[in-house]
Design an enzyme around this catalytic site. Structure first.
Site, PDB file in Angstrom:
ATOM      1  N   GLU A   7       0.786  -1.627  -0.266  1.00 27.72           N
ATOM      2  CA  GLU A   7       0.045  -0.033  -0.077  1.00 27.72           C
ATOM      3  C   GLU A   7       0.909   1.206  -0.133  1.00 27.72           C
ATOM      4  O   GLU A   7       0.587   2.173  -0.370  1.00 27.72           O
ATOM      5  CB  GLU A   7      -1.056   0.239   1.126  1.00 27.72           C
ATOM      6  CG  GLU A   7      -0.648   0.049   2.796  1.00 27.72           C
ATOM      7  CD  GLU A   7      -0.020  -1.356   3.125  1.00 27.72           C
ATOM      8  OE1 GLU A   7      -0.688  -1.878   4.319  1.00 27.72           O
ATOM      9  OE2 GLU A   7       0.302  -2.351   2.435  1.00 27.72           O
TER      10      GLU A   7
ATOM     11  N   CYS B 165       1.737   1.689   7.696  1.00 32.18           N
ATOM     12  CA  CYS B 165       0.856   2.536   6.622  1.00 32.18           C
ATOM     13  C   CYS B 165      -0.771   2.663   6.928  1.00 32.18           C
ATOM     14  O   CYS B 165      -0.584   3.398   6.191  1.00 32.18           O
ATOM     15  CB  CYS B 165       0.910   0.636   6.001  1.00 32.18           C
ATOM     16  SG  CYS B 165       2.504   0.233   5.017  1.00 32.18           S
TER      17      CYS B 165
END
Length: 144
Positions: free
Chosen positions: A72, A101
């Site tokens: 991501e 993240c």
């Protein structure tokens, strides 16, 4: 979009994220991510080492090297280098985000996260929930 139709699209994008994850050189976990905005894929990513580094994600003991970028993060960074924006986008990812993240996801303006497998540490999901980001866990990505 009607719920049934949305689920069909969610599963299709998750299958694409799974395929994308297969491009990763990491042996322990191959994770793929797709970012969709206005029914258009604006980015993709998979976990791996930064540009210019050798494509080995694990050290001699089999542990993931600290500088490996998550799928991501790679997808978000790709958008940052383009003319696009993640504002109001959906992130499709094969493994739920870690706490590091999850901060990037929130700060990038992503409003929905659809994931396939749950990561062992759910603090990233808890943070996203607190941030008001819609979370969707879809384990079975086959079209039924």
């Amino acid at each position: 979009m009607p719920k049934k139709k949305q689920l069909k699209y969610d599963k299709a994008y998750l299958r694409m994220a799974q395929e994308w994850g297969k491009l990763s050189y990491c042996k322990r976990k191959q994770v793929g991510a797709i970012i969709v905005k206005d029914k258009m894929i604006i980015s993709d990513g998979y976990n791996g080492t930064p540009s210019g580094f050798e494509n080995y994600c694990e050290d001699d003991e089999g542990y993931t090297k600290w500088y490996v970028l998550h799928a991501e993060a790679n997808a978000i960074l790709k958008v940052a280098a383009s003319t696009q924006s993640c504002k109001d986008a959906t992130l499709y990812i094969t493994l739920s985000p870690c706490k590091e993240c999850s901060k990037l996801i929130h700060q990038a303006g992503i409003i929905r996260v659809v994931y396939n497998q749950a990561y062992k540490d759910d603090s990233g999901l808890k943070f996203l929930e607190k941030a008001g980001i819609e979370l969707e866990h879809i384990e079975d990505v086959t079209n039924k």
